[in-house]
Design a protein around this motif. Structure first.
Motif, short mmCIF file in Angstrom:
data_model
loop_
_atom_site.label_atom_id
_atom_site.label_comp_id
_atom_site.label_asym_id
_atom_site.label_seq_id
_atom_site.Cartn_x
_atom_site.Cartn_y
_atom_site.Cartn_z
N GLY A 74 0.82 -1.21 0.00
CA GLY A 74 0.00 0.00 0.00
C GLY A 74 0.84 1.25 0.00
O GLY A 74 0.55 2.21 -0.70
N SER A 75 1.95 1.24 0.77
CA SER A 75 2.81 2.41 0.77
C SER A 75 3.53 2.56 -0.57
O SER A 75 3.77 3.67 -1.03
N ALA A 76 3.85 1.44 -1.21
CA ALA A 76 4.47 1.52 -2.54
C ALA A 76 3.51 2.15 -3.53
O ALA A 76 3.90 2.99 -4.34
N TRP A 77 2.23 1.74 -3.47
CA TRP A 77 1.23 2.33 -4.36
C TRP A 77 1.03 3.80 -4.02
O TRP A 77 0.87 4.63 -4.90
N ALA A 78 1.03 4.13 -2.74
CA ALA A 78 0.83 5.52 -2.33
C ALA A 78 1.94 6.39 -2.91
O ALA A 78 1.68 7.51 -3.36
N ASN A 79 3.16 5.90 -2.93
CA ASN A 79 4.26 6.69 -3.46
C ASN A 79 4.20 6.78 -4.98
O ASN A 79 4.57 7.80 -5.54
N ALA A 80 3.72 5.75 -5.64
CA ALA A 80 3.50 5.83 -7.08
C ALA A 80 2.41 6.85 -7.37
O ALA A 80 2.51 7.63 -8.33
N ASP A 81 1.40 6.88 -6.54
CA ASP A 81 0.33 7.88 -6.70
C ASP A 81 0.87 9.28 -6.48
O ASP A 81 0.50 10.22 -7.18
N LEU A 82 1.76 9.44 -5.50
CA LEU A 82 2.38 10.75 -5.27
C LEU A 82 3.20 11.17 -6.48
O LEU A 82 3.15 12.33 -6.90
N ALA A 83 3.94 10.23 -7.07
CA ALA A 83 4.73 10.53 -8.27
C ALA A 83 3.83 10.99 -9.41
O ALA A 83 4.17 11.92 -10.14
N LYS A 84 2.66 10.35 -9.55
CA LYS A 84 1.71 10.77 -10.58
C LYS A 84 1.15 12.14 -10.26
O LYS A 84 1.04 13.00 -11.14
N ALA A 85 0.79 12.36 -9.01
CA ALA A 85 0.19 13.64 -8.61
C ALA A 85 1.15 14.81 -8.77
O ALA A 85 0.73 15.93 -9.05
N LYS A 86 2.43 14.55 -8.63
CA LYS A 86 3.43 15.62 -8.73
C LYS A 86 4.06 15.71 -10.12
O LYS A 86 5.06 16.36 -10.32
N CYS A 143 7.65 12.60 -17.24
CA CYS A 143 8.98 12.41 -17.83
C CYS A 143 9.64 11.09 -17.44
O CYS A 143 10.66 10.72 -18.01
N HIS A 144 9.09 10.40 -16.44
CA HIS A 144 9.68 9.16 -15.95
C HIS A 144 8.64 8.04 -15.93
O HIS A 144 7.45 8.31 -15.85
N ALA A 145 9.13 6.82 -15.94
CA ALA A 145 8.30 5.63 -15.73
C ALA A 145 9.09 4.72 -14.79
O ALA A 145 10.30 4.91 -14.61
N VAL A 146 8.44 3.75 -14.22
CA VAL A 146 9.12 2.85 -13.30
C VAL A 146 10.12 1.97 -14.03
O VAL A 146 11.27 1.84 -13.62
N ASP A 147 9.70 1.39 -15.16
CA ASP A 147 10.51 0.37 -15.83
C ASP A 147 11.23 0.79 -17.09
O ASP A 147 12.11 0.07 -17.55
N ASN A 148 10.86 1.90 -17.69
CA ASN A 148 11.50 2.27 -18.95
C ASN A 148 11.76 3.78 -19.03
O ASN A 148 11.09 4.57 -18.39
#
Length: 102
Positions: free
Chosen positions: A17-29, A34-39
Protein backbone atom coordinates in the motif's frame (compact mmCIF):
# COMPACT_ATOMS: atom_id res chain seq x y z
CA UNK A 1 -0.72 -20.56 12.52
CA UNK A 2 -3.79 -18.67 11.27
CA UNK A 3 -2.76 -15.67 13.35
CA UNK A 4 0.72 -15.66 11.76
CA UNK A 5 -0.79 -15.79 8.28
CA UNK A 6 -3.16 -12.96 9.13
CA UNK A 7 -0.36 -10.78 10.51
CA UNK A 8 1.83 -11.57 7.50
CA UNK A 9 -0.97 -10.69 5.10
CA UNK A 10 -1.69 -7.41 6.85
CA UNK A 11 2.00 -6.45 6.84
CA UNK A 12 2.32 -7.30 3.15
CA UNK A 13 -0.70 -5.16 2.35
CA UNK A 14 0.73 -2.25 4.34
CA UNK A 15 4.06 -2.43 2.52
CA UNK A 16 2.48 -2.74 -0.92
CA UNK A 17 0.00 0.00 0.00
CA UNK A 18 2.81 2.41 0.77
CA UNK A 19 4.47 1.52 -2.54
CA UNK A 20 1.23 2.33 -4.36
CA UNK A 21 0.83 5.52 -2.33
CA UNK A 22 4.26 6.69 -3.46
CA UNK A 23 3.50 5.83 -7.08
CA UNK A 24 0.33 7.88 -6.70
CA UNK A 25 2.38 10.75 -5.27
CA UNK A 26 4.73 10.53 -8.27
CA UNK A 27 1.71 10.77 -10.58
CA UNK A 28 0.19 13.64 -8.61
CA UNK A 29 3.43 15.62 -8.73
CA UNK A 30 3.86 15.07 -12.50
CA UNK A 31 6.95 12.88 -12.17
CA UNK A 32 5.36 10.40 -14.56
CA UNK A 33 5.25 13.01 -17.32
CA UNK A 34 8.98 12.41 -17.83
CA UNK A 35 9.68 9.16 -15.95
CA UNK A 36 8.30 5.63 -15.73
CA UNK A 37 9.12 2.85 -13.30
CA UNK A 38 10.51 0.37 -15.83
CA UNK A 39 11.50 2.27 -18.95
CA UNK A 40 13.11 5.53 -20.06
CA UNK A 41 10.70 8.22 -21.16
CA UNK A 42 12.28 11.69 -21.26
CA UNK A 43 14.18 10.98 -18.07
CA UNK A 44 15.55 7.68 -16.83
CA UNK A 45 13.42 4.82 -15.55
CA UNK A 46 13.06 4.95 -11.77
CA UNK A 47 14.49 1.42 -11.55
CA UNK A 48 17.59 2.60 -13.43
CA UNK A 49 18.00 5.45 -10.94
CA UNK A 50 17.72 2.98 -8.04
CA UNK A 51 20.31 0.73 -9.67
CA UNK A 52 22.74 3.58 -10.38
CA UNK A 53 22.62 4.89 -6.81
CA UNK A 54 22.31 1.53 -4.98
CA UNK A 55 25.73 1.78 -3.32
CA UNK A 56 25.85 5.57 -2.89
CA UNK A 57 25.31 6.46 0.78
CA UNK A 58 24.70 10.13 -0.13
CA UNK A 59 22.19 9.38 -2.90
CA UNK A 60 19.05 10.27 -0.95
CA UNK A 61 20.21 13.79 -0.07
CA UNK A 62 21.58 14.41 -3.59
CA UNK A 63 18.42 13.19 -5.30
CA UNK A 64 16.10 15.16 -3.00
CA UNK A 65 17.94 18.32 -4.05
CA UNK A 66 17.75 17.29 -7.70
CA UNK A 67 13.98 16.78 -7.42
CA UNK A 68 13.56 20.18 -5.78
CA UNK A 69 16.07 22.25 -7.78
CA UNK A 70 16.44 20.31 -11.02
CA UNK A 71 19.70 19.38 -12.69
CA UNK A 72 21.40 18.09 -15.81
CA UNK A 73 24.28 16.08 -17.17
CA UNK A 74 23.93 12.85 -15.19
CA UNK A 75 21.56 11.08 -17.60
CA UNK A 76 22.30 13.01 -20.79
CA UNK A 77 21.68 16.43 -22.27
CA UNK A 78 18.01 16.81 -21.27
CA UNK A 79 17.71 18.83 -18.07
CA UNK A 80 15.34 18.03 -15.23
CA UNK A 81 13.47 21.19 -14.30
CA UNK A 82 13.00 22.33 -10.71
CA UNK A 83 9.78 21.12 -9.08
CA UNK A 84 8.32 23.99 -7.06
CA UNK A 85 5.09 22.02 -6.52
CA UNK A 86 6.98 19.36 -4.49
CA UNK A 87 7.63 20.00 -0.79
CA UNK A 88 10.82 18.86 0.95
CA UNK A 89 8.91 16.04 2.68
CA UNK A 90 7.31 14.91 -0.59
CA UNK A 91 10.69 14.96 -2.34
CA UNK A 92 12.16 12.78 0.40
CA UNK A 93 9.23 10.36 0.17
CA UNK A 94 9.55 10.16 -3.61
CA UNK A 95 13.31 9.61 -3.51
CA UNK A 96 13.04 6.89 -0.86
CA UNK A 97 10.44 5.16 -3.01
CA UNK A 98 12.56 5.42 -6.18
CA UNK A 99 15.63 4.10 -4.38
CA UNK A 100 13.63 1.16 -3.04
CA UNK A 101 12.67 -0.08 -6.52
CA UNK A 102 14.36 -3.20 -7.83
Amino acid sequence: MKYSLLVGSVLAMMVSGSAWANADLAKAKNCMACHAVDNKVVGPAFKDVAKKYASDKTAEAKLVQKVLKGGSGVWGAVAMPPNAQVSDAEAKTLVKWVLSLK
